[in-house]
Design a protein around this motif. Structure first.
Motif, PDB file in Angstrom:
ATOM      1  N   LEU A 146       0.909  -1.267   0.162  1.00 29.68           N
ATOM      2  CA  LEU A 146       0.225  -0.018  -0.187  1.00 29.68           C
ATOM      3  C   LEU A 146       0.966   1.069   0.155  1.00 29.68           C
ATOM      4  CD1 LEU A 146      -2.862  -0.999   2.634  1.00 29.68           C
ATOM      5  CD2 LEU A 146      -3.237  -0.687   0.084  1.00 29.68           C
ATOM      6  N   LYS A 147       2.081   1.030   0.818  1.00 30.09           N
ATOM      7  CA  LYS A 147       2.929   2.194   0.886  1.00 30.09           C
ATOM      8  C   LYS A 147       3.365   2.478  -0.569  1.00 30.09           C
ATOM      9  CE  LYS A 147       7.168   4.281   2.630  1.00 30.09           C
ATOM     10  NZ  LYS A 147       8.314   4.051   3.418  1.00 30.09           N
ATOM     11  N   LEU A 148       4.059   1.552  -1.451  1.00 33.67           N
ATOM     12  CA  LEU A 148       4.634   1.664  -2.675  1.00 33.67           C
ATOM     13  C   LEU A 148       3.562   2.061  -3.690  1.00 33.67           C
ATOM     14  CD1 LEU A 148       6.848  -1.653  -2.543  1.00 33.67           C
ATOM     15  CD2 LEU A 148       7.551   0.609  -1.846  1.00 33.67           C
ATOM     16  N   LEU A 149       2.505   1.419  -3.719  1.00 33.73           N
ATOM     17  CA  LEU A 149       1.609   1.907  -4.688  1.00 33.73           C
ATOM     18  C   LEU A 149       0.888   3.257  -4.323  1.00 33.73           C
ATOM     19  CD1 LEU A 149      -0.207  -1.786  -5.366  1.00 33.73           C
ATOM     20  CD2 LEU A 149       1.313  -0.310  -7.062  1.00 33.73           C
ATOM     21  N   PHE A 150       0.538   3.395  -3.226  1.00 36.22           N
ATOM     22  CA  PHE A 150      -0.551   4.705  -2.858  1.00 36.22           C
ATOM     23  C   PHE A 150       0.080   5.633  -1.998  1.00 36.22           C
ATOM     24  CE2 PHE A 150      -3.118   0.982  -3.704  1.00 36.22           C
ATOM     25  CZ  PHE A 150      -3.529   1.245  -4.763  1.00 36.22           C
ATOM     26  N   GLY A 151       1.480   5.439  -1.606  1.00 30.92           N
ATOM     27  CA  GLY A 151       2.051   6.321  -0.630  1.00 30.92           C
ATOM     28  C   GLY A 151       1.495   6.357   0.869  1.00 30.92           C
ATOM     29  N   ILE A 152       0.823   5.265   1.233  1.00 27.47           N
ATOM     30  CA  ILE A 152       0.103   5.279   2.474  1.00 27.47           C
ATOM     31  C   ILE A 152       1.423   4.750   3.571  1.00 27.47           C
ATOM     32  CG2 ILE A 152      -1.318   4.210   4.051  1.00 27.47           C
ATOM     33  CD1 ILE A 152      -3.179   3.601   1.544  1.00 27.47           C
ATOM     34  N   PRO A 153       1.377   5.635   4.665  1.00 22.08           N
ATOM     35  CA  PRO A 153       2.584   5.283   5.774  1.00 22.08           C
ATOM     36  C   PRO A 153       2.452   3.829   6.290  1.00 22.08           C
ATOM     37  CG  PRO A 153       1.825   7.434   6.088  1.00 22.08           C
ATOM     38  CD  PRO A 153       0.738   7.059   4.812  1.00 22.08           C
ATOM     39  N   LEU A 154       3.516   3.250   6.543  1.00 24.68           N
ATOM     40  CA  LEU A 154       3.419   1.835   6.942  1.00 24.68           C
ATOM     41  C   LEU A 154       2.505   1.640   8.234  1.00 24.68           C
ATOM     42  CD1 LEU A 154       7.166   0.657   6.685  1.00 24.68           C
ATOM     43  CD2 LEU A 154       5.219  -0.131   5.452  1.00 24.68           C
ATOM     44  N   ILE A 155       2.411   2.654   9.013  1.00 24.42           N
ATOM     45  CA  ILE A 155       1.662   2.261   9.990  1.00 24.42           C
ATOM     46  C   ILE A 155       0.035   2.310   9.699  1.00 24.42           C
ATOM     47  CG2 ILE A 155       0.644   3.199  12.539  1.00 24.42           C
ATOM     48  CD1 ILE A 155       3.565   4.002  12.987  1.00 24.42           C
ATOM     49  N   GLY A 156      -0.072   3.367   8.948  1.00 23.36           N
ATOM     50  CA  GLY A 156      -1.518   3.417   8.255  1.00 23.36           C
ATOM     51  C   GLY A 156      -2.011   2.050   7.398  1.00 23.36           C
ATOM     52  N   GLY A 157      -1.078   1.622   6.826  1.00 22.58           N
ATOM     53  CA  GLY A 157      -1.271   0.424   5.825  1.00 22.58           C
ATOM     54  C   GLY A 157      -1.455  -0.821   6.671  1.00 22.58           C
ATOM     55  N   ALA A 158      -0.812  -0.861   8.020  1.00 24.97           N
ATOM     56  CA  ALA A 158      -0.814  -1.855   8.946  1.00 24.97           C
ATOM     57  C   ALA A 158      -2.235  -1.932   9.406  1.00 24.97           C
ATOM     58  CB  ALA A 158       0.094  -1.972  10.197  1.00 24.97           C
ATOM     59  N   LEU A 159      -2.705  -0.708   9.978  1.00 26.22           N
ATOM     60  CA  LEU A 159      -4.107  -0.563  10.245  1.00 26.22           C
ATOM     61  C   LEU A 159      -5.110  -1.032   9.385  1.00 26.22           C
ATOM     62  CD1 LEU A 159      -3.531   2.875  12.669  1.00 26.22           C
ATOM     63  CD2 LEU A 159      -3.804   0.320  13.211  1.00 26.22           C
TER      64      LEU A 159
END
Length: 450
Positions: A146-159
């Motif tokens: 999600l971070k690589l494709l959409f720039g979502i931070p890792l913590i946000g992607g984990a949630l």
């Protein structure tokens, strides 16, 4: 004997008298029709599906970390470990399918029907640890994608990864065949993404073929052995043995000797073909890493984010990094489905405790999210990469607790009757189990005493 004391005396078939058989995954048990007679390929198609659900665990995000680390650091050398672990997986998954088809029990139910309550509780804890380790890899992999494709931070992607708790529920409500079709479609996406990258990387064929030959250096180099055991742990996954022994029972084959014999044949064919696809994808990840990173001197690429950043520039293919991230996201979504199913099977089989799918998913995912958030907050992306590799070593450590009971059960003529495996197959299976135990003991000794 006191009425409250469980009867641990085995019956004539070798099962404990206090362990009645309940259907594994009762909501979908025997729900997929199997044609009687007709052309052979129609019967094979009826059994196609469970093998692909199982194969998902052999190419989940945890594999990516170990394969990337192995390829970038040691070139094609560890291809032999991928091949060996895949052959081990083909054998063990065929035994798991055989157990489920013949006994009408999944592996967890077979353990509950054989061992004492304290032993079963310890086996359940070991399996839950493996499922949490697997879920940890999925959370990290999905968050990174999600971070690589959409720039979502890792913590946000984990949630956000916690929201996929409802994906399995949606798919199961549409029927087990729909679930299988969803998984196979995503596997196709992953395969296409890596086929394109393999063509772009253009690895030397001779070097690749030589990489599939075993080398003594793997055992003498502690760092290489650590990654090799991680690859085995990421490939031969303990919860997949529980999963496969259950989902083969979704087929409505005749529950008699002839029906079971044919079911074993087609289920083994299905899982073998599916695991060959897993071999291609695992090998492709390592080959791309070796041809791209090791060849160019980037031997320290062990993080998925690093691989994403370097792939397109080094391959000269603008879409390469995007394909890499898309395949990673597809892998994370697929692994979510199978880990949830495995968790349900393990909990119901060992404890006879039934939770709604969404509750089970939120529980295991919540446990997995906590260490990801903590490690990410303290150590950043580098810490999650190390955690990803470590999760695969944890998986490898749990393997003996699933493999040894499985081999014991399918070798037991009281439990399996005429379907007990032949002596030579049992010998090979025990050798595989022994190799796993020895490798794990060596890993522990090297880790504790350096």
């Amino acid at each position: 004997m006191d009425a409250r004391t469980p009867d641990l005396t085995p019956d004539a078939a070798g099962w404990r008298a206090d362990a009645p058989v309940t259907k594994s995954l009762p909501e979908v048990n025997a729900s997929v029709a199997v044609p009687v007679g007709g052309v052979w390929w129609r019967r094979l198609l009826a059994f196609v599906g469970p093998g692909y659900l199982v194969s998902v665990g052999y190419m989940d995000p945890g594999n990516w970390a170990t394969d990337l680390a192995g390829g970038s650091k040691f070139g094609y050398t560890l291809l032999s470990v991928i091949l060996l672990s895949n052959l081990m997986a083909i054998l063990l998954q065929s035994l798991a399918a055989r157990l489920g088809i013949v006994t009408d029990r999944d592996l967890a139910q077979a353990c509950r029907g054989t061992y004492s309550p304290p032993v079963n509780f310890l086996l359940w804890l070991a399996c839950e640890a493996a499922i949490i380790a697997c879920d940890l890899a999925e959370v990290i992999g999905t968050a990174i994608a999600l971070k690589l494709l959409f720039g979502i931070p890792l913590i946000g992607g984990a949630l956000l990864a916690a929201l996929d708790a409802f994906l399995l529920l949606l798919l199961m409500n549409r029927g087990f065949r729909f679930l299988e079709a969803f998984v196979i479609a995503l596997l196709g996406v992953i395969a296409v993404c890596f086929a394109v990258q393999i063509v772009a990387a253009a690895p030397p064929v001779a070097a690749v073929l030589h990489g599939f030959m075993p080398k003594s250096e793997i055992f003498t180099n502690p760092e290489m052995l650590y990654i090799a055991i991680g690859i085995i742990g990421a490939t031969v996954m303990p919860h997949n043995l529980y999963l496969h022994s259950s989902i083969v029972q979704t087929r409505a084959y005749e529950r008699n000797d002839a029906g079971r014999r044919e079911a074993i044949k087609w289920a083994t064919t299905d899982s073998t073909i599916a695991l060959m696809l897993a071999l291609f994808i695992n090998a492709a990840i390592l080959i791309v890493a070796a041809a791209t990173f090791h060849k160019s001197g980037h031997s320290d690429v062990a993080e998925i984010g690093q691989a994403f950043e370097l792939l397109s520039p080094l391959l000269g293919l603008g879409i390469a990094s995007t394909l890499f991230a898309v395949a990673l996201l597809a892998s994370g979504l697929n692994s979510t489905v199978t880990a949830t199913l495995a968790g349900q099977i393990v909990m119901e089989g060992f404890l006879d405790l039934r939770l709604p799918s969404w509750a089970r998913r939120l529980l295991t995912r919540g446990i997995a999210i906590i260490p990801v958030i903590v490690v990410t907050a303290i150590y950043g992306e580098r810490g999650t990469a190390d955690l990803l590799v470590f999760s695969q070593v944890v998986l490898s450590m749990q393997l003996p607790f699933a493999v040894i009971p499985l081999v014991r059960f399918v070798s037991d003529r009281r439990k399996m009757g005429q379907f007990a495996i032949p002596g030579y197959v049992a010998a090979i299976a025990w050798i595989v189990a022994g190799v796993i135990v020895v490798l794990n003991v060596k890993l522990l000794v090297d880790t504790l005493f350096g």
